[in-house]
Design a protein around this motif. Structure first.
Motif, PDB file in Angstrom:
ATOM      1  N   GLN A 110       0.833  -1.209   0.000  1.00  0.00           N
ATOM      2  CA  GLN A 110       0.000   0.000   0.000  1.00  0.00           C
ATOM      3  C   GLN A 110       0.866   1.256   0.000  1.00  0.00           C
ATOM      4  O   GLN A 110       0.581   2.213  -0.719  1.00  0.00           O
ATOM      5  N   GLN A 111       1.955   1.238   0.789  1.00  0.00           N
ATOM      6  CA  GLN A 111       2.870   2.387   0.812  1.00  0.00           C
ATOM      7  C   GLN A 111       3.521   2.580  -0.557  1.00  0.00           C
ATOM      8  O   GLN A 111       3.687   3.713  -1.019  1.00  0.00           O
TER       9      GLN A 111
ATOM     10  N   VAL B 291       2.266   1.679  -3.464  1.00  0.00           N
ATOM     11  CA  VAL B 291       1.234   2.199  -4.375  1.00  0.00           C
ATOM     12  C   VAL B 291       1.017   3.685  -4.123  1.00  0.00           C
ATOM     13  O   VAL B 291       0.897   4.482  -5.061  1.00  0.00           O
ATOM     14  N   ASN B 292       0.971   4.085  -2.832  1.00  0.00           N
ATOM     15  CA  ASN B 292       0.788   5.504  -2.496  1.00  0.00           C
ATOM     16  C   ASN B 292       1.945   6.349  -3.024  1.00  0.00           C
ATOM     17  O   ASN B 292       1.733   7.457  -3.528  1.00  0.00           O
TER      18      ASN B 292
ATOM     19  N   VAL C 227       3.910   5.696  -5.590  1.00  0.00           N
ATOM     20  CA  VAL C 227       3.808   5.792  -7.057  1.00  0.00           C
ATOM     21  C   VAL C 227       2.704   6.762  -7.444  1.00  0.00           C
ATOM     22  O   VAL C 227       2.856   7.576  -8.362  1.00  0.00           O
ATOM     23  N   SER C 228       1.584   6.700  -6.726  1.00  0.00           N
ATOM     24  CA  SER C 228       0.470   7.608  -7.003  1.00  0.00           C
ATOM     25  C   SER C 228       0.877   9.060  -6.768  1.00  0.00           C
ATOM     26  O   SER C 228       0.541   9.948  -7.557  1.00  0.00           O
ATOM     27  N   MET C 229       1.608   9.307  -5.669  1.00  0.00           N
ATOM     28  CA  MET C 229       2.059  10.668  -5.377  1.00  0.00           C
ATOM     29  C   MET C 229       3.019  11.169  -6.446  1.00  0.00           C
ATOM     30  O   MET C 229       2.928  12.320  -6.899  1.00  0.00           O
TER      31      MET C 229
ATOM     32  N   ASP D 278       3.059  10.218  -9.503  1.00  0.00           N
ATOM     33  CA  ASP D 278       2.240  10.452 -10.689  1.00  0.00           C
ATOM     34  C   ASP D 278       1.522  11.800 -10.591  1.00  0.00           C
ATOM     35  O   ASP D 278       1.445  12.553 -11.563  1.00  0.00           O
ATOM     36  N   GLN D 279       0.981  12.106  -9.402  1.00  0.00           N
ATOM     37  CA  GLN D 279       0.311  13.397  -9.200  1.00  0.00           C
ATOM     38  C   GLN D 279       1.297  14.551  -9.363  1.00  0.00           C
ATOM     39  O   GLN D 279       0.976  15.573  -9.982  1.00  0.00           O
TER      40      GLN D 279
ATOM     41  N   GLN E  90       3.948  14.566 -11.147  1.00  0.00           N
ATOM     42  CA  GLN E  90       4.274  14.680 -12.567  1.00  0.00           C
ATOM     43  C   GLN E  90       3.145  15.381 -13.317  1.00  0.00           C
ATOM     44  O   GLN E  90       3.386  16.234 -14.166  1.00  0.00           O
ATOM     45  N   THR E  91       1.900  15.025 -12.979  1.00  0.00           N
ATOM     46  CA  THR E  91       0.748  15.625 -13.642  1.00  0.00           C
ATOM     47  C   THR E  91       0.668  17.126 -13.355  1.00  0.00           C
ATOM     48  O   THR E  91       0.367  17.926 -14.243  1.00  0.00           O
TER      49      THR E  91
END
Length: 197
Positions: A120-121, A123-124, A126-128, A130-131, A133-134
């Protein structure tokens, strides 16, 4: 009663003359064979036949190729043993074994809940990323670092400014813009961290 062939033929036999010691050895072997039981002789013959079969098996081309390959790899084995000995003498082998034991202990202690938490950490994270980068967060971070480096260079050899001098700098439109962004950031940070009442 028939006489041995040697007495009939006489001394003109084709056999070479044996020394006294050779005659004693032959006599001993002959006496040993005469004292053996037929089953023992049969077993010896069977073993000799098996030995011949094994020799014949080793004489096959595939086996000879295998022996040649083993002979060629012996130098590789020698160099591998030398490298392992060097690792052991320098203590690297001990360190590697301890590291392996540590990894095994970590692996053994992982429960399903721990693995889920780690995943979960990840995934979090990677998600952060990605955000970031966006939203061009990488540009924000590099901009902040560049601004900090430039500010440090400007103020490196200057003496500390007074309060009035600092307040005068706030009249600069760029400084006010930066302070506005920073003030807005400070207002929004508690809500993002869940610290609101």
């Amino acid at each position: 009663m028939a006489q041995p062939a040697r007495k009939i033929v006489g001394s003109t036999s084709m056999e070479p003359e044996l020394s006294e010691r050779s005659r004693e050895i032959l006599g001993l072997i002959s006496a040993g064979i005469d004292s053996l039981e037929p089953s023992v002789i049969q077993n010896m013959v069977a073993n000799l036949v098996r030995l011949g079969e094994v020799v014949d098996e080793f004489n096959r081309p595939e086996m000879l190729d295998l022996f040649r390959e083993v002979a060629q790899t012996s130098s590789n084995l020698r160099s591998l043993i030398a490298e392992l000995r060097e690792l052991q003498e320098t203590g690297t082998m001990t360190a590697l074994l301890e590291f392996g034991r540590m990894i095994q202990a970590i692996k053994d202690s992982l429960t399903a809940g721990v693995v889920t938490g780690i995943l979960q950490q990840a995934v979090n994270a990677v998600s952060m990323l990605d955000q970031m980068q966006t939203l061009q967060g990488d540009r924000l971070v590099t901009g902040m670092i560049a601004a900090m480096q430039e500010a440090v260079r400007e103020n490196k050899d200057k003496s500390p400014q007074g309060v009035l001098s600092l307040l005068r700098q706030l009249n600069n439109p760029e400084a006010r813009k930066g302070l506005g962004i920073f003030a807005s950031f400070l207002q929004k940070l508690p809500a993002q961290l869940g610290f609101t009442n």
